[in-house]
Design an enzyme around this catalytic site. Structure first.
Site, short mmCIF file in Angstrom:
data_model
loop_
_atom_site.label_atom_id
_atom_site.label_comp_id
_atom_site.label_asym_id
_atom_site.label_seq_id
_atom_site.Cartn_x
_atom_site.Cartn_y
_atom_site.Cartn_z
N TYR A 697 0.89 -1.16 0.00
CA TYR A 697 0.00 0.00 0.00
C TYR A 697 0.93 1.20 0.00
CZ TYR A 697 -4.31 -2.51 1.43
OH TYR A 697 -5.41 -3.31 1.49
N ASP A 726 -7.32 -1.32 -5.19
CA ASP A 726 -8.78 -1.20 -5.06
C ASP A 726 -9.22 -0.58 -3.74
OD1 ASP A 726 -8.10 -3.22 -3.36
OD2 ASP A 726 -9.19 -4.80 -4.41
N HIS A 818 -11.45 -7.16 -3.54
CA HIS A 818 -10.98 -7.10 -2.15
C HIS A 818 -11.88 -7.92 -1.23
CE1 HIS A 818 -7.83 -4.54 -0.16
NE2 HIS A 818 -8.39 -5.05 0.91
C1 LIG Z 1 -9.30 -9.71 6.76
C2 LIG Z 1 -8.81 -9.34 5.42
C3 LIG Z 1 -7.72 -8.54 5.29
C4 LIG Z 1 -7.27 -8.18 4.05
N1 LIG Z 1 -6.15 -7.42 3.94
C5 LIG Z 1 -5.67 -7.11 2.73
C6 LIG Z 1 -4.47 -6.41 2.59
O1 LIG Z 1 -3.84 -6.05 3.57
N2 LIG Z 1 -4.03 -6.12 1.36
C7 LIG Z 1 -4.71 -6.52 0.25
O2 LIG Z 1 -4.27 -6.24 -0.86
N3 LIG Z 1 -5.85 -7.20 0.36
C8 LIG Z 1 -6.33 -7.53 1.55
N4 LIG Z 1 -7.47 -8.24 1.66
C9 LIG Z 1 -8.16 -8.74 0.45
C10 LIG Z 1 -7.63 -10.12 0.06
O3 LIG Z 1 -6.34 -9.98 -0.46
C11 LIG Z 1 -8.48 -10.76 -1.02
O4 LIG Z 1 -8.55 -9.92 -2.12
C12 LIG Z 1 -9.88 -11.13 -0.59
O5 LIG Z 1 -9.95 -11.47 0.73
C13 LIG Z 1 -10.35 -12.29 -1.39
O6 LIG Z 1 -11.65 -12.64 -1.00
P1 LIG Z 1 -11.98 -13.91 -0.08
O7 LIG Z 1 -11.74 -13.46 1.30
O8 LIG Z 1 -13.43 -14.16 -0.34
O9 LIG Z 1 -11.11 -15.04 -0.49
C14 LIG Z 1 -7.93 -8.63 2.90
C15 LIG Z 1 -9.04 -9.43 3.04
C16 LIG Z 1 -9.48 -9.79 4.28
C17 LIG Z 1 -10.67 -10.68 4.40
#
Ligand SMILES: Cc1cc2nc3c(=O)[nH]c(=O)nc-3n(C[C@H](O)[C@H](O)[C@H](O)COP(=O)(O)O)c2cc1C
Length: 949
Positions: A697, A726, A818
């Site tokens: 980020y 995103d 996301h």
């Molecule tokens: C608790 C949580 C924290 C996340 N933190 C980040 C992050 O720090 N950076 C990022 O690029 N995406 C983050 N994401 C998004 C995940 O990379 C991913 O795109 C998403 O969770 C995929 O969906 P799913 O949870 O249904 O598998 C996060 C998602 C969750 C659920």
């Protein structure tokens, strides 16, 4: 005749000054360890009444009365009003008595002939008044040893001298601006008036506790709250302000004073007033009104000196009107009251009986009534009991100006009246508040109990202490930290810390801050010492079953649900259910939450079920190879761990635990920018050949990101940078918000002014750049990393197309919404994948395309691969699996998914992932929902036409 001015007060003053002149208090020698001496001047003038104004002075005569008799022989003086000169000290940080009301005075200089000379010189320097020329020296008041540190550390001997101005025509005062903000003449009658008695508050933490260290400091502030001191509200007749002294706000003292002024109350002011009273434990409104700015109140050391003087004037009640010092918390106040009750009663009785009135001048015949009302008592020789109490102590004034202690030298009958009054009080209070640390175990035990009682007795008040931006303390890992100065620079915003202020914040802090954060962010001095954690109430550790609205299908029938251990978990939903029971509520809320109404999250989860698979038969499927390559690096699984923050929130193994499981399965893991462990920790001990990506980020302060990139470059296991795009601002995640907003503590952020006013977004996204663009960010990144770039969070074919134009710097893209956590109703990644196939399939040839979001089954993985994805990311699944069973849980999750993928591939009749293609799926149901408007690339060329698959 002027009303309100009592001629007898002048006569009483005259008599008193005579007595002081002829019979001064003895000199108090300095203790060997404390050579410092200071003197103050109590300067009296007789302000004439209107009707008896003195005649203009004969210009031929320059003489002014040089003695008391001649002065008081002037008829106008009998109708005048005695007044005392006070100064308001200038605001100075280094001055422990900054902005206090005081008497002119200062330290004894080597050039001063004696203590009295110091008072004269200081008065001249501070207010430009020459007492040698314009004053008659009238003896002194009791000298006292000023102490600090609960009376244990002597500071200096204070010597008050009394002067009478010889003329009503006070020479113009010349205020020394760095020392004196203002002068005030205050009538003696108002100083004696019961109505002017009030109390002043002092923040114990800022004074008393600051003299302590470590646990003592913390405990003191915690237990004692604020101190309340007796005070007199001043009603000056003639104020004079220094033109050069900083404005009043700069002089705001740490002391709050209640005064008697009232303004019409509003609802807000009433509410705040009530809250303030509850906070100060002044629930019964014992004291007049809320603090107002700029009060002139006399308290502390100067009040002690003045009270000694006032008590010599009939009706000698200056001390009986005294309010004993105490503390604001009701429970502490109660104990102090109880412990000192008998003592105070005895003192009061002694004062009333006169037995302890150590010195009252023998008033002469100046006034019949005066003589009659005077208490002509010589102190009887001390009883053995008193002698024991007094021991060898010198007359001292400790505890912020309260007179305590015993007789002066060998003249046991002459000492400060305030000292008599309070003698022993400090000892008693200090003894119960500050046990000696001779026996450390016993000390901690006492303190623990005290805090326990305090916490139970006033949990609400405790919660309010050190919970403001002015003073913010938190407990972390059993240590107390003063984080006040860090609030403005906290990457997650000051509010995130303030929410936890005054409490043990370890549970919230630990999972989301990699080790070393404290050391890097706070100065050593911020650590105030250890805290006994056993005194804190137990915290909720696990999360009760969620409500039906937040349950997944696998969670809906708890009675039939046999899930108690990892081995009971047969699918990813089972693991989520088990984790939901095991992890803290906050962790669950943070993981589970998604934007607004969770439409996108729901679509992510359901869209795959609308894509049908087309199994083939008569294919030898004994062999099944799930391995593939990511950016040229071989991995054993076509699915990977997407970057997700705060893994330690659900299990202490954290991201490192996920890495260990990935190592066993040869799976790729992308480490979040906001991981709860450092990248170094996570990749340490990784399996041979194990690969990672690191998600970035970009920070507003680009240099921070640049430093991180440098660190990443030093880790050869990390093969690419995944730039997430995103989440320029936070999505609205209400589950998280409702559960104390764990996400708000994250150092992920945006500079969006719309979030500046507070709320989850502000805290969550403070610090992350929202100004990224195609044209500026990728060139910047090119300058700071040689690693391949994967862009994450693309949700349209247009952006996928543009990204492909940046190849070869951009080597891959992750289609992702996301996990539905950002823009609600944004399309699931599978829609974007289909869009790309429809409008610009050449993208597949230029960059590697990945998807994530809603993956629950091996068939979901296979379907995405069939439609052109090179790999499939898992966000929540690893987090919940970790929460369900630590590293083993993640292993179970990877094992289940691998088996499901293998089964799906075999049933499709495919031996390796490269064999999966569009012919294996029927996506018509989903294609109908895919965007149909203007396109980029080849434009609308019909389904599959441009696809290379
Ligand atoms: C608790 C949580 C924290 C996340 N933190 C980040 C992050 O720090 N950076 C990022 O690029 N995406 C983050 N994401 C998004 C995940 O990379 C991913 O795109 C998403 O969770 C995929 O969906 P799913 O949870 O249904 O598998 C996060 C998602 C969750 C659920």
């Amino acid at each position: 005749m002027a009303t309100g001015i009592s001629p007898s007060l002048v006569a009483q003053t005259h008599t008193l000054l005579q007595a002081l002149t002829t019979s001064p208090y003895p000199n108090l020698p300095s203790p060997p360890s404390v050579p410092r001496r200071a003197s103050v001047a109590l300067i009296i003038r007789i302000q004439p009444s209107y009707s008896h104004w003195p005649p203009p002075r004969d210009s031929t005569s320059t003489s002014t009365p040089q003695d008391l008799e001649t002065f008081f022989a002037q008829p106008w003086t009998h109708h005048g009003s005695p007044e005392i000169l006070f100064i308001k000290r200038a605001a100075r940080k280094s001055d422990r008595w900054t902005s206090h009301i005081a008497l002119p005075g200062g330290r004894l200089d080597p050039t001063d002939a004696d203590d009295a000379a110091a008072a004269v010189r200081e008065t001249w320097e501070e207010v430009g008044l020459d007492l040698n020329t314009h004053g008659i020296a009238c003896g002194n008041l009791p000298q006292r040893l000023v102490t600090t540190h609960w009376g244990k550390k002597p500071l200096m001997v204070l010597c008050p001298y009394v002067y009478l101005l010889t003329t009503h025509e006070t020479p113009p005062l010349r205020l020394q601006p760095t020392e004196v903000a203002a002068t005030h003449w205050v009538p003696l009658r108002s100083l004696l008036a019961p109505a002017q008695r009030t109390v002043a508050f002092e923040d114990v933490s800022s004074r008393l506790a600051n003299q302590e260290t470590g646990v003592r400091k913390w405990m003191l502030s915690l237990i004692l709250g604020k101190m309340m001191f007796a005070a007199i509200g001043l009603l000056p007749t003639e104020p004079l302000h220094s033109a050069e002294t900083p404005a009043p706000e700069a002089a705001a003292a740490a002391v709050q004073v209640q005064d008697n002024r009232h303004s019409p109350p509003t609802f807000y002011s009433r509410t705040m007033g009530l809250a303030s009273r509850v906070y100060r434990s002044d629930v019964l409104d014992q004291f007049p009104a809320a603090p107002k700015e700029g009060p002139l109140h006399l308290w502390g050391l100067t009040l002690g000196v003045v009270a000694d003087f006032l008590d010599l004037i009939p009706p000698h009640n200056a001390l009986t009107l005294w309010t004993y010092p105490t503390f604001t918390p009701l429970d502490v106040r109660f104990w102090v009251w109880l412990l000192t009750y008998r003592f105070k009663e005895r003192k009061r009785a002694e004062l009333q009986a006169g037995s302890a009135v150590l010195y009252k001048p023998t008033f002469g015949g100046a006034s019949e009534s005066l003589a009659n009302s005077a208490v002509l008592v010589d102190r009887p020789m001390t009883t053995s009991t008193t002698a024991e109490v007094e021991g060898e102590r010198t007359d001292e004034t400790g505890f912020h100006g309260l007179g305590t202690g015993s007789a002066v030298g060998d003249m046991k009958s002459r000492k400060a009246a305030v000292a008599t009054m309070l003698e022993g009080w400090v000892d008693r209070v200090a003894a119960c508040c500050l046990p000696e640390i001779a026996d450390r175990g016993r000390y901690y035990d006492i303190v623990r109990r005290a805090v326990g009682v305090t916490l139970v007795g006033r949990a609400g008040v405790l919660a309010l202490q050190h919970r403001s931006a002015d003073s913010c303390w938190v407990v972390l890992y059993g240590q107390v930290y003063d984080v006040t100065s860090f609030l403005p620079s906290h990457p997650g915003g000051g509010n995130a810390i303030l929410q936890l202020a005054g409490s043990d914040a370890t549970e919230e802090y630990d999972p989301i801050h990699p080790p070393g954060t404290l050391r890097d962010s706070l100065p050593v001095s911020a650590n105030l010492g250890p805290f006994d954690m056993t005194t804190l109430p137990a915290k909720e550790a696990t999360f009760p079953a969620p409500t039906s609205t937040s349950q997944s299908p696998a969670q809906t029938q708890p009675d039939e649900d046999p899930l108690t251990s990892l081995s009971d978990c047969l699918n990813l939903d089972d693991l989520e259910t088990l984790a939901t029971r095991r992890i803290p509520r906050k962790a669950w809320a943070y993981y589970y939450s998604a934007g607004d109404d969770l439409h996108s999250k729901h679509l992510n989860n359901t869209v795959y079920s609308r894509i049908l698979l087309r199994p083939r038969i008569f294919v030898d499927c004994t062999r099944c190879d799930t391995s593939t390559t990511f950016l040229g690096h071989r991995v054993q699984l076509p699915f990977f761990v997407s970057p997700a923050a705060m893994a330690r929130l659900g299990n202490p193994a954290g991201e490192r635990g996920i890495a260990q499981a990935c190592g066993k399965f040869g799976a790729l893991q992308i480490i979040s920018n906001n991981a709860s462990q450092t990248p170094e920790q996570i990749v340490e001990d990784s399996a041979p050949g194990q690969i990672f990506g690191w998600q970035l980020y970009v920070q507003n302060e680009r240099s921070k990101s640049e430093v991180m990139l440098q660190r990443i470059h030093a880790l050869p296991q990390i093969k690419f940078i995944c730039l997430t795009l995103d989440a320029p601002v936070p999505g609205k995640r209400e589950h998280d918000e409702r559960n104390k907003n764990v996400g708000a503590s994250l150092p992920v952020t945006s500079s969006s002014p719309s979030f500046a006013s507070g709320g989850v977004g502000n805290a969550l996204f403070a610090g992350t750049a929202a100004d990224l663009t195609w044209s500026s960010t990728l060139p910047w990144l090119a300058k700071h990393t040689h690693l391949p770039i994967v862009l994450k969070g693309l949700q349209t074919h247009e952006d996928a197309y543009i990204a492909s134009q940046y190849a070869p710097q951009v080597k891959g893209i992750i289609l992702s919404n996301h996990g539905g956590r950002e823009m609600d109703t944004a399309p699931p990644a599978i829609h974007t994948l289909l869009e790309i196939r429809k409008f610009c399939p050449e993208v597949f040839g230029r960059v590697e395309v990945y998807v994530d979001g809603g993956i629950k089954r091996g068939t979901d993985v296979v379907k995405a691969l069939c439609l052109g994805a090179r790999g499939v990311g898992l966000g929540r699944a690893p987090l919940f699996a970790l929460g369900a069973g630590g590293v083993e849980g993640v292993e179970r999750m990877l094992g289940i998914l691998r088996a499901e993928v293998e089964t799906a591939m075999r049933l499709l009749g495919v031996v390796g992932v490269e064999g999966l293609g569009g012919r294996h799926v029927n996506a018509r149901a989903v294609e109908r929902d895919v965007y149909e408007g203007e396109g980029v690339g080849r434009g609308k060329e019909g389904w599959w036409v441009g696809s290379k698959l």
